[in-house]
Design a protein around this motif. Sequence first.
Motif, PDB file in Angstrom:
ATOM      1  N   LYS A   1      44.077 -41.297   1.616  1.00  0.00           N
ATOM      2  CA  LYS A   1      45.431 -41.564   2.596  1.00  0.00           C
ATOM      3  C   LYS A   1      46.065 -39.653   3.496  1.00  0.00           C
ATOM      4  CE  LYS A   1      46.799 -45.028  -0.748  1.00  0.00           C
ATOM      5  NZ  LYS A   1      47.234 -45.742  -1.432  1.00  0.00           N
ATOM      6  N   ILE A   2      44.941 -38.952   4.179  1.00  0.00           N
ATOM      7  CA  ILE A   2      45.467 -38.155   4.485  1.00  0.00           C
ATOM      8  C   ILE A   2      46.804 -38.637   6.425  1.00  0.00           C
ATOM      9  CG2 ILE A   2      44.352 -37.424   3.258  1.00  0.00           C
ATOM     10  CD1 ILE A   2      42.139 -36.875   4.817  1.00  0.00           C
ATOM     11  N   SER A   3      46.132 -37.765   7.305  1.00  0.00           N
ATOM     12  CA  SER A   3      46.693 -37.629   8.637  1.00  0.00           C
ATOM     13  C   SER A   3      45.595 -38.532   9.546  1.00  0.00           C
ATOM     14  CB  SER A   3      47.051 -36.442   9.094  1.00  0.00           C
ATOM     15  OG  SER A   3      45.594 -35.915   9.293  1.00  0.00           O
ATOM     16  N   VAL A   4      45.336 -39.532  10.125  1.00  0.00           N
ATOM     17  CA  VAL A   4      44.605 -39.868  10.864  1.00  0.00           C
ATOM     18  C   VAL A   4      43.922 -38.897  11.224  1.00  0.00           C
ATOM     19  CG1 VAL A   4      45.456 -40.049  13.445  1.00  0.00           C
ATOM     20  CG2 VAL A   4      43.673 -41.765  12.384  1.00  0.00           C
ATOM     21  N   GLU A   5      43.906 -37.744  11.987  1.00  0.00           N
ATOM     22  CA  GLU A   5      43.216 -36.223  12.247  1.00  0.00           C
ATOM     23  C   GLU A   5      41.748 -36.096  11.467  1.00  0.00           C
ATOM     24  OE1 GLU A   5      46.592 -37.310  14.353  1.00  0.00           O
ATOM     25  OE2 GLU A   5      46.171 -36.338  12.694  1.00  0.00           O
ATOM     26  N   PRO A  34      50.101 -49.222   1.152  1.00  0.00           N
ATOM     27  CA  PRO A  34      51.778 -49.581   1.213  1.00  0.00           C
ATOM     28  C   PRO A  34      52.352 -48.869   2.351  1.00  0.00           C
ATOM     29  CG  PRO A  34      51.731 -49.372  -0.858  1.00  0.00           C
ATOM     30  CD  PRO A  34      50.534 -48.740  -0.296  1.00  0.00           C
ATOM     31  N   GLU A  35      52.618 -47.863   2.546  1.00  0.00           N
ATOM     32  CA  GLU A  35      53.871 -47.176   3.200  1.00  0.00           C
ATOM     33  C   GLU A  35      53.153 -47.327   5.002  1.00  0.00           C
ATOM     34  OE1 GLU A  35      53.571 -44.919  -0.764  1.00  0.00           O
ATOM     35  OE2 GLU A  35      51.902 -45.745   0.532  1.00  0.00           O
ATOM     36  N   ILE A  36      51.862 -47.895   4.884  1.00  0.00           N
ATOM     37  CA  ILE A  36      51.971 -47.742   6.494  1.00  0.00           C
ATOM     38  C   ILE A  36      51.622 -49.483   6.487  1.00  0.00           C
ATOM     39  CG2 ILE A  36      50.772 -45.295   7.159  1.00  0.00           C
ATOM     40  CD1 ILE A  36      48.189 -46.840   6.824  1.00  0.00           C
ATOM     41  N   TYR A  37      51.233 -50.047   5.852  1.00  0.00           N
ATOM     42  CA  TYR A  37      50.994 -51.516   6.003  1.00  0.00           C
ATOM     43  C   TYR A  37      52.194 -52.073   6.567  1.00  0.00           C
ATOM     44  CZ  TYR A  37      50.704 -56.297   5.240  1.00  0.00           C
ATOM     45  OH  TYR A  37      49.744 -58.247   5.920  1.00  0.00           O
ATOM     46  N   CYS A  86      41.371 -52.206   3.217  1.00  0.00           N
ATOM     47  CA  CYS A  86      42.370 -53.333   3.139  1.00  0.00           C
ATOM     48  C   CYS A  86      42.887 -53.263   4.736  1.00  0.00           C
ATOM     49  CB  CYS A  86      43.400 -52.451   2.205  1.00  0.00           C
ATOM     50  SG  CYS A  86      44.915 -53.648   1.664  1.00  0.00           S
ATOM     51  N   SER A  87      43.744 -54.461   4.558  1.00  0.00           N
ATOM     52  CA  SER A  87      44.425 -54.929   6.057  1.00  0.00           C
ATOM     53  C   SER A  87      45.163 -53.674   6.268  1.00  0.00           C
ATOM     54  CB  SER A  87      44.984 -56.440   6.192  1.00  0.00           C
ATOM     55  OG  SER A  87      43.922 -57.125   6.413  1.00  0.00           O
ATOM     56  N   GLY A  88      45.804 -52.964   7.725  1.00  0.00           N
ATOM     57  CA  GLY A  88      47.022 -52.046   7.320  1.00  0.00           C
ATOM     58  C   GLY A  88      46.941 -51.113   6.902  1.00  0.00           C
ATOM     59  N   GLY A  89      45.945 -50.746   6.459  1.00  0.00           N
ATOM     60  CA  GLY A  89      45.221 -49.207   5.595  1.00  0.00           C
ATOM     61  C   GLY A  89      44.776 -48.277   6.959  1.00  0.00           C
ATOM     62  N   GLY A  90      44.930 -48.535   7.995  1.00  0.00           N
ATOM     63  CA  GLY A  90      44.753 -47.464   9.294  1.00  0.00           C
ATOM     64  C   GLY A  90      43.013 -47.874   9.929  1.00  0.00           C
TER      65      GLY A  90
END
Length: 181
Positions: A160-164, A121-124, A10-14
């Motif tokens: 859907k967790i932290s980037v690390e 949606p929370e980060i998009y 997804c676009s904007g999914g990290g």
Amino acid sequence: MDRFIIISGCSGGGKSTLLGELRRRGYSTVEEPGRRIVADELASAGNALPWTDMAAFARRAMALALQDRDDAIRSKGFVFFDRSLIDASVALAHVTGEDALTPLQTMHRYHRLVFLTPPWPEIYTADAERRHGFDAAIDEYHRLSATYPALHYDVMVLPKISVEARADFLLDCLSIEGVAT
């Protein structure tokens, strides 16, 4: 190629944030073709933009993704791609109906395990280079999540967790696959 790892979804999914974390850890990464094309087209007043001429944009993304693969051959170890030739081919097929996917069943292969970022949606966020809305991003995600398995890739949806933690999860999945990191 077994060391070419796709991060799609997804676009904007990290994806870009995750690639940044992998780069910070010393891995080779390849930036998303679409963002590079949009930046070039905006700087030169070009028309190969997804909101102006999606077919031209997708064709240019396919060419750039092929060049990225050629360039990555010189890298050692894993190379992580923010999107791929397949993503661009899915976009072209969607807007034109052209069969850009059939040749990808046997040519220009990547590692069999593909990582997808789900709709989040929370980060998009939309921005100057991502002008489409969240609904369009979800539609794109569904096309990609159907196409990768159809091309004989195994799909792992990233949590859907932290980037690390996401980077750890991805690298753990690859070590389970028996591929040395």
